[in-house]
Design a protein around this motif. Structure first.
Motif, PDB file in Angstrom:
ATOM      1  N   GLU A 606      -0.914 -34.342 -27.893  1.00  0.00           N
ATOM      2  CA  GLU A 606      -0.072 -33.434 -27.322  1.00  0.00           C
ATOM      3  C   GLU A 606       0.603 -32.453 -28.255  1.00  0.00           C
ATOM      4  O   GLU A 606       0.807 -31.348 -28.191  1.00  0.00           O
ATOM      5  CB  GLU A 606       1.099 -33.975 -26.325  1.00  0.00           C
ATOM      6  CG  GLU A 606       1.777 -33.081 -25.336  1.00  0.00           C
ATOM      7  CD  GLU A 606       2.619 -33.817 -24.348  1.00  0.00           C
ATOM      8  OE1 GLU A 606       3.656 -33.032 -23.704  1.00  0.00           O
ATOM      9  OE2 GLU A 606       2.752 -35.242 -24.476  1.00  0.00           O
ATOM     10  N   ALA A 607       1.492 -33.179 -29.379  1.00  0.00           N
ATOM     11  CA  ALA A 607       2.146 -32.427 -30.270  1.00  0.00           C
ATOM     12  C   ALA A 607       1.155 -31.483 -31.246  1.00  0.00           C
ATOM     13  O   ALA A 607       1.349 -30.336 -31.498  1.00  0.00           O
ATOM     14  CB  ALA A 607       2.805 -33.457 -31.312  1.00  0.00           C
ATOM     15  N   ARG A 608      -0.159 -31.936 -31.364  1.00  0.00           N
ATOM     16  CA  ARG A 608      -1.193 -31.208 -31.948  1.00  0.00           C
ATOM     17  C   ARG A 608      -1.573 -29.878 -31.421  1.00  0.00           C
ATOM     18  O   ARG A 608      -1.564 -28.765 -31.815  1.00  0.00           O
ATOM     19  CB  ARG A 608      -2.476 -32.149 -32.175  1.00  0.00           C
ATOM     20  CG  ARG A 608      -3.288 -31.403 -33.099  1.00  0.00           C
ATOM     21  CD  ARG A 608      -4.992 -32.310 -33.079  1.00  0.00           C
ATOM     22  NE  ARG A 608      -4.553 -33.528 -33.474  1.00  0.00           N
ATOM     23  CZ  ARG A 608      -4.621 -34.723 -32.911  1.00  0.00           C
ATOM     24  NH1 ARG A 608      -5.264 -34.294 -31.631  1.00  0.00           N
ATOM     25  NH2 ARG A 608      -4.422 -35.813 -33.174  1.00  0.00           N
ATOM     26  N   LEU A 609      -1.566 -30.237 -29.946  1.00  0.00           N
ATOM     27  CA  LEU A 609      -2.012 -29.036 -28.982  1.00  0.00           C
ATOM     28  C   LEU A 609      -0.772 -27.926 -29.175  1.00  0.00           C
ATOM     29  O   LEU A 609      -1.292 -26.502 -29.177  1.00  0.00           O
ATOM     30  CB  LEU A 609      -2.435 -29.498 -27.614  1.00  0.00           C
ATOM     31  CG  LEU A 609      -3.433 -30.295 -27.549  1.00  0.00           C
ATOM     32  CD1 LEU A 609      -3.762 -30.619 -25.980  1.00  0.00           C
ATOM     33  CD2 LEU A 609      -5.033 -29.304 -27.829  1.00  0.00           C
ATOM     34  N   LYS A 610       0.456 -28.367 -29.103  1.00  0.00           N
ATOM     35  CA  LYS A 610       1.795 -27.529 -29.063  1.00  0.00           C
ATOM     36  C   LYS A 610       1.504 -26.799 -30.421  1.00  0.00           C
ATOM     37  O   LYS A 610       2.051 -25.553 -30.337  1.00  0.00           O
ATOM     38  CB  LYS A 610       2.884 -28.238 -28.776  1.00  0.00           C
ATOM     39  CG  LYS A 610       2.886 -28.727 -27.211  1.00  0.00           C
ATOM     40  CD  LYS A 610       4.394 -29.552 -27.172  1.00  0.00           C
ATOM     41  CE  LYS A 610       4.335 -30.255 -25.940  1.00  0.00           C
ATOM     42  NZ  LYS A 610       5.718 -30.709 -25.501  1.00  0.00           N
ATOM     43  N   PHE A 611       1.524 -27.476 -31.447  1.00  0.00           N
ATOM     44  CA  PHE A 611       1.611 -26.993 -33.020  1.00  0.00           C
ATOM     45  C   PHE A 611       0.585 -26.004 -33.091  1.00  0.00           C
ATOM     46  O   PHE A 611       0.728 -24.969 -33.656  1.00  0.00           O
ATOM     47  CB  PHE A 611       1.360 -28.194 -33.770  1.00  0.00           C
ATOM     48  CG  PHE A 611       1.251 -27.634 -35.294  1.00  0.00           C
ATOM     49  CD1 PHE A 611       2.412 -27.289 -36.141  1.00  0.00           C
ATOM     50  CD2 PHE A 611       0.176 -27.658 -36.128  1.00  0.00           C
ATOM     51  CE1 PHE A 611       2.421 -26.778 -37.260  1.00  0.00           C
ATOM     52  CE2 PHE A 611       0.139 -26.852 -37.289  1.00  0.00           C
ATOM     53  CZ  PHE A 611       1.302 -26.617 -37.880  1.00  0.00           C
ATOM     54  N   LYS A 612      -0.876 -25.999 -32.545  1.00  0.00           N
ATOM     55  CA  LYS A 612      -1.844 -25.315 -32.775  1.00  0.00           C
ATOM     56  C   LYS A 612      -1.615 -23.987 -31.938  1.00  0.00           C
ATOM     57  O   LYS A 612      -1.777 -22.826 -32.389  1.00  0.00           O
ATOM     58  CB  LYS A 612      -3.139 -25.898 -31.977  1.00  0.00           C
ATOM     59  CG  LYS A 612      -4.100 -25.049 -32.471  1.00  0.00           C
ATOM     60  CD  LYS A 612      -5.601 -25.715 -31.711  1.00  0.00           C
ATOM     61  CE  LYS A 612      -6.903 -24.968 -32.087  1.00  0.00           C
ATOM     62  NZ  LYS A 612      -8.169 -25.381 -31.883  1.00  0.00           N
TER      63      LYS A 612
END
Length: 860
Positions: A606-612
Motif C-alpha cells: 500500500e505504501a509503495r502504491l501511495k509513494f508511486k
C-alpha cells in the motif's frame, strides 16, 4: 450356475471342499452385478504359479482390491446394473447381411446406457477423490460409452420394441402411404356395411382381417348379393369373411406397401448391425474391462462386509516366521457382525513348525484349523483376508487337510481307516512349502496306539519342515508338543470359573479336555462323576492337575498382560497427544509468522502504491518547474544569474526513490522469514581443503581429512583448533572448486536481497542482481533483464538506476538480449524520459553488441 472342478491335485481338492472355499466364493460372487463376473468368481482357483512370481502377482491383486475398497467407501460402488454380456448378440451379426431383432437391440442399448453410468462415475471419482482414483485409473481406462450407437438405436427403436416411423425418410413415407391405403379400404368397406341393400346379408357391422386382407362378416345367404372372395368362415359356418371385389385392388396395394415396409425395416436393422459389426472389437475390449472391474468390485465389497485387509505376503518364512493377527473365519464374519466374531492369533515364529491345539470340545479347535486353512486359500485366490493389516501371511503352495469323519460305508471304510487313508494321501505330497491341518489325529482306535501313531506322523512332518496344525485330546501328544523343540502346545481358552469357552488361543500350555466337568454341567450325577474320577489313571490325574494349575496361572498372567497393555496404550496415547500438541503449537507459531509477513507485505504494498502516486506528481511538478526555468530570462532585475538564485527548489526524484527502497528493504529484513528445507549435503564429495560450516560455529572451517567414506571428518576451526567430528555436525559445504571459480572469475556478482522495486501491479520484487564487471568496465553495475516483460523490466530498471545515481555511479549496463527487440525498444523509450540519464548506447559486438545497453548517468 455350475462350477468348474479344480485342476489341483486330489488332496488339495479335498482340502478346499473340507474348508468350504466354495461357500466363500459363493458369497464373493453374490457381490457381482454381471453374469460373466459371477461365473469367473465362482470358478476362482488358488494360484499355483512357481515361487518367485506368485508373491508379486498376488500382492498387486490385493493392493488393487484394497484401493478399490477405499474408493467405494469414499464414493460408493460403481453402477454396473444393466450391463449384459453382448458376445452372443455380436456373434449373430458377425457376417454381412445379418441383423438383430428390436428386442435384442434394446438390450444392447441398455448396456450402452450402463456404460455411460460408468463413465460418469469415473468423472465423479476423479473430482471427488483423486488421491484414491488415480492408482485405479488404468482399470477404468479404455472403457467406452458408445454414445453414438446408443443414440442410433434409441432413434430407431422405441420402448415397445417397434421401429420408429422416423428411423428413415423412406420408412416414414411408406407408413404414410399405408395409413392412406387403410383409410381408403375402411371407407370402401364401410360403404358396403352401411348400404341398405346389404343389411340382410351382414352378420356383424365390423371390419376385420383374414389372411392379412380386410374383410367383412356376411351371412350364408350373401351369395348373389355381392361379388367377392371368401377368405374364411366361422366354426359354425354361419358367418363367411368376404373381401368385396371392389376392395381387392386396394388390399393388393396395401399388401405391396406392407412388403415394402418390411424390407425397409430390415434395411434399418441391417444398418444398425453394420455399425455394431464395425464397433465389435471395441465393444469386446470394453466389456472385458467392465467384467474385470465388476470382479474387482465384488472382491472389494466382500472385503468391506468381512472387514478384510491386505497384509504382507511371504514366499519365504523359515527365517522370519509368520503370524495371522486378529484372524477371523470368513464365513462367520460374513454371517455375523465382523466386530462380534472373536479373533484369534496364529503365531509361527522362526523355528516353529507345528501347533498342537488341545482343550475341551466346542472350544474352537476345529474352527482355528479352518480359519487358518481358508485364509491361506483366500490369499492364493487374490482375496483380501480377514486379518489385521500388520499380519505376515505365507503363500503355501499346498493346503492339505483332514477334518471330520472320513467314514465311507460304500467303500467299506471305517472312521479310522478313512482317517488313515486321508493322512496317507497328505504325507505323499506334503513338503516344506505346505500347510497341513489334522483334526483329532489318531482318533478312532486304541488311545495308546493312536497317540503313538499321531506322534510319529507329527515327527515326519517336522522332519520335512512342513508347517502343520493338529488338534488332539491325547495327553501323550500334548506332552510331546510341550517338550519337542519347534512344536508349540496351544490350549483353547475357557473361563476357569464357569468353564465357558472364550474362543481364543493360549500358547505354551496344553488344554484340558474337561470331559468330567462337561458331564457334570450336563446333569450327570455326582456319584457317577466321582466313580469316573477314581477310575482315572494316577498319572493322568497328576497330569490333569498340573495342566489345570498351569492353565489358571496362564489366565492370571494374561490378566496382568492385559492390564500392562492398557497402560502401554495409555502411555502411547499421551505421547501421541503431546506430539500432536507440539505440532499444533509449531503450526500456530508459523501461522502467526505467516500472518505477520502477509500483513507487513500488504502495508509495504500500500505504501509503495501511495509513494508511486506521489512520485508521479513530483515528476510532473519537476517537469513544470524545468519548463518555467527555461522561460525566465537569464538576467533578472536584481542583476544575478539564474544559476545563482537560491529560491528555486530542486526536486531530487531519484534520491527519494532510493530512500524509499532502502526503507522497504529494512522492513523486509525485520519480516519473519518462512522456514526453508535444510540443504542436503553429499558428504562423499567433501575433500581436504574444502570449507564447511560446522554446527555452533559462525566462521567456516577447513577440512583436513575425510574418514569412513564421508561419515567423519577432521577439520581446523578458526583459531587453529583441530577437532574430529561426525558428518551430522556439518551444516553447509563450501567446495574448493567453487572458491577457485569465484577467485578466477572476471566478474563479481553482488546480490542485494529484499530490494523493493516499484511496479504497476504493486508486487514486491524479492531480489535485484547487480553484477560488478562485465567486459565493458570493471566497475560497471549490471542488471540482467532477460526473460522479463517490458513493464516488469522498466519497474526493475528505475529503482536500479536510482540506487546507482545515489551511489555515485557514472554508468550501468542493462542486459536484455536480442529476442524480438520489444524489450530493448521499451527500455530505450523509458530511458529517454529519465532526467538523470545523459546517454545510452550498445557496446561493440565483441562485448555483447545489441544484447546490452550501456547507460551513462548524470553526476549528482
Amino acid at each position: 450356475m455350475t462350477r468348474k472342478p479344480y485342476s489341483t491335485p486330489a488332496p488339495e481338492v479335498l482340502a478346499a471342499r473340507i474348508l468350504e472355499l466354495d461357500k466363500v466364493l459363493d458369497l464373493v460372487a453374490e457381490q457381482a452385478a454381471t453374469a460373466p463376473a459371477k461365473k469367473q468368481l465362482l470358478n476362482l482357483q488358488p494360484v499355483t504359479a512357481e515361487p518367485g512370481t506368485i508373491r508379486n502377482q498376488l500382492t498387486a491383486e490385493l493392493n488393487r482390491t484394497a484401493a478399490f475398497k477405499d474408493l467405494i467407501a469414499e464414493t460408493g460402488p460403481v453402477p454396473l446394473a444393466g450391463v449384459e454380456d453382448l458376445n452372443p448378440f455380436l456373434e449373430e451379426v458377425h457376417f454381412a447381411e445379418s441383423w438383430l431383432a428390436p428386442r435384442e437391440l434394446l438390450l444392447i442399448a441398455s448396456t450402452f446406457a450402463a456404460l455411460t453410468g460408468i463413465r460418469d462415475f469415473r468423472n465423479r471419482a476423479t473430482d471427488a477423490a483423486p488421491h484414491l482414483y488415480t492408482p485405479l485409473a488404468p482399470i477404468f481406462a479404455e472403457i467406452e460409452a458408445f454414445t453414438p450407437l446408443l443414440k442410433l438405436i434409441e432413434s430407431c427403436i422405441n420402448h415397445e420394441e417397434e421401429i420408429r416411423d422416423t428411423a428413415s425418410l423412406e420408412l416414414q413415407d411408406i407408413r404414410r402411404r399405408i395409413s392412406s391405403s387403410r383409410r381408403q379400404i375402411h371407407s370402401n368397406l364401410n360403404q358396403v356395411l352401411s348400404s341398405p341393400e346389404m343389411e340382410p346379408y351382414i352378420q356383424e357391422n365390423l371390419i376385420t382381417i383374414r389372411n392379412q386382407r380386410y374383410v367383412v362378416p356376411l351371412r350364408t345367404n350373401f351369395r348373389g348379393a355381392i361379388d367377392g372372395i371368401i377368405h374364411d368362415h366361422s366354426r359354425s359356418k354361419q358367418t363367411f369373411f368376404v373381401e368385396p371385389l371392389n376392395s381387392v385392388s386396394l388390399n393388393n396395394s396395401l399388401a405391396l406397401l406392407l412388403q415394402e415396409e418390411k424390407q425397409e425395416e430390415i434395411a434399418i436393422l441391417k444398418m444398425i448391425a453394420d455399425r455394431l459389426r464395425e464397433a465389435t472389437p471395441a465393444i469386446h475390449a470394453t466389456l472385458t474391462k467392465v467384467f474385470a472391474l465388476d470382479k474387482l468390485q465384488a472382491k472389494a465389497r466382500f472385503a468391506i462386509k468381512i472387514n478384510a485387509s491386505a497384509p504382507h505376503l511371504l514366499e519365504n518364512w523359515e527365517a522370519s516366521g509368520f503370524n495371522l493377527i486378529d484372524a477371523r473365519h470368513p464365513l462367520l464374519a460374513a454371517a455375523e457382525n465382523p466386530a462380534a466374531v472373536v479373533a484369534i492369533d496364529i503365531e509361527f515364529p522362526a523355528g516353529r513348525y507345528g501347533l498342537i491345539i488341545s482343550g475341551a470340545n466346542t472350544g474352537g479347535k476345529t474352527v482355528s484349523l479352518k480359519t487358518t486353512g481358508l485364509i491361506a486359500l483366500m490369499a492364493r485366490c487374490g482375496l483380501l483376508l480377514p486379518v489385521a493389516k500388520e499380519s505376515r501371511v505365507p503363500i503355501f503352495t499346498k493346503v492339505l487337510a483332514t477334518i471330520g469323519d472320513e467314514q465311507n460305508l460304500a467303500a467299506s471304510l471305517s472312521t479310522f481307516s478313512g482317517h488313515l487313508l486321508a493322512v496317507k494321501a497328505i504325507l505323499e505330497v506334503a513338503d516344506a512349502r505346505s500347510l497341513v491341518l489334522l483334526d483329532e489325529l489318531g482318533v478312532g482306535t486304541d488311545p495308546k496306539e493312536g497317540a503313538a501313531l499321531a506322534q510319529a506322523i507329527l515327527m515326519e512332518l517336522k522332519n520335512r519342515r512342513t508347517i502343520f496344525m493338529a488338534t488332539t485330546h491325547y495327553n501323550d501328544v500334548k506332552a510331546y508338543a510341550y517338550e519337542e523343540n519347534g512344536i508349540c502346545s496351544v490350549a483353547v481358552a475357557f473361563d476357569p470359573k464357569t468353564f465357558r469357552p472364550l474362543y481364543h488361543l493360549q500358547y505354551g500350555v496344553p488344554g484340558l479336555s474337561n470331559a468330567l466337568v462337561i458331564a457334570r454341567n450336563l446333569g450327570f450325577s455326582a456319584e457317577l462323576i466321582e466313580r469316573a474320577r477314581n477310575l482315572q489313571d494316577e498319572g493322568e490325574v497328576r497330569t490333569t492337575t498340573l495342566a489345570s494349575r498351569l492353565e489358571k496361572r496362564l489366565a492370571n498372567t494374561a490378566n496382568h498382560e492385559s492390564e500392562l497393555l492398557k497402560l502401554k496404550q495409555q502411555a502411547r496415547i499421551e505421547k501421541e497427544r503431546a506430539a500432536r500438541l507440539t505440532t499444533e503449537l509449531e503450526n500456530e507459531k508459523e501461522r502467526i509468522k505467516t500472518g505477520a509477513r502477509e500483513q507487513i507485505a500488504e502495508i509495504v504494498k500500500e505504501a509503495r502504491l501511495k509513494f508511486k502516486s506521489r512520485l508521479l506528481e513530483l515528476e510532473k511538478s519537476k517537469e513544470q518547474l524545468d519548463r518555467a526555468r527555461q522561460q525566465i530570462p537569464e538576467q533578472i532585475t536584481t542583476g544575478t544569474t539564474l544559476s545563482e538564485r537560491k529560491d528555486f527548489p530542486e526536486i531530487k526524484v531519484g534520491k527519494l526513490r532510493g530512500s524509499f527502497n532502502e526503507a522497504a528493504a529494512e522492513v523486509a529484513q525485520l519480516t519473519p522469514q518462512p522456514k526453508s528445507a535444510p540443504t542436503r549435503i553429499d558428504f562423499t564429495k567433501i575433500i581436504p581443503n574444502d570449507r564447511v560450516i560446522v554446527s555452533g560455529q559462525s566462521k567456516a572451517a577447513t577440512v583436513i581429512a575425510s574418514e569412513k567414506g564421508g561419515r567423519s571428518f577432521t577439520v581446523l576451526l578458526d583459531g587453529n583448533l583441530r577437532i574430529k567430528l561426525s558428518a551430522n555436525k556439518i551444516e553447509r559445504h563450501l567446495p574448493q572448486n567453487a572458491k577457485e571459480n569465484n577467485r578466477n572469475s572476471a566478474t563479481t556478482t553482488i546480490k542485494i536481497h529484499n530490494v523493493v522495486g516499484i511496479d504497476d501491479s504493486g508486487d514486491r520484487q524479492n531480489s535485484v542482481s547487480l553484477n560488478s564487471g562485465s567486459g565493458i568496465s570493471g566497475s560497471t553495475l549490471v542488471l540482467n533483464l532477460i526473460g522479463k516483460r517490458v513493464e516488469e523490466a522498466i519497474d526493475l530498471m528505475i529503482p536500479f538506476i536510482d540506487q546507482a545515481v545515489v551511489g555515485g555511479q557514472e554508468q550501468i549496463e542493462l542486459i536484455h538480449g536480442h529476442g524480438t527487440g520489444r524489450l530493448r525498444q521499451g527500455l530505450h523509450e523509458a530511458l529517454q524520459s529519465l532526467p538523470y540519464v545523459s546517454n545510452f548506447f550498445h557496446p561493440e559486438t565483441i562485448d555483447g553488441g545489441a544484447a546490452i545497453t550501456i547507460v551513462e548517468l548524470i553526476k549528482r
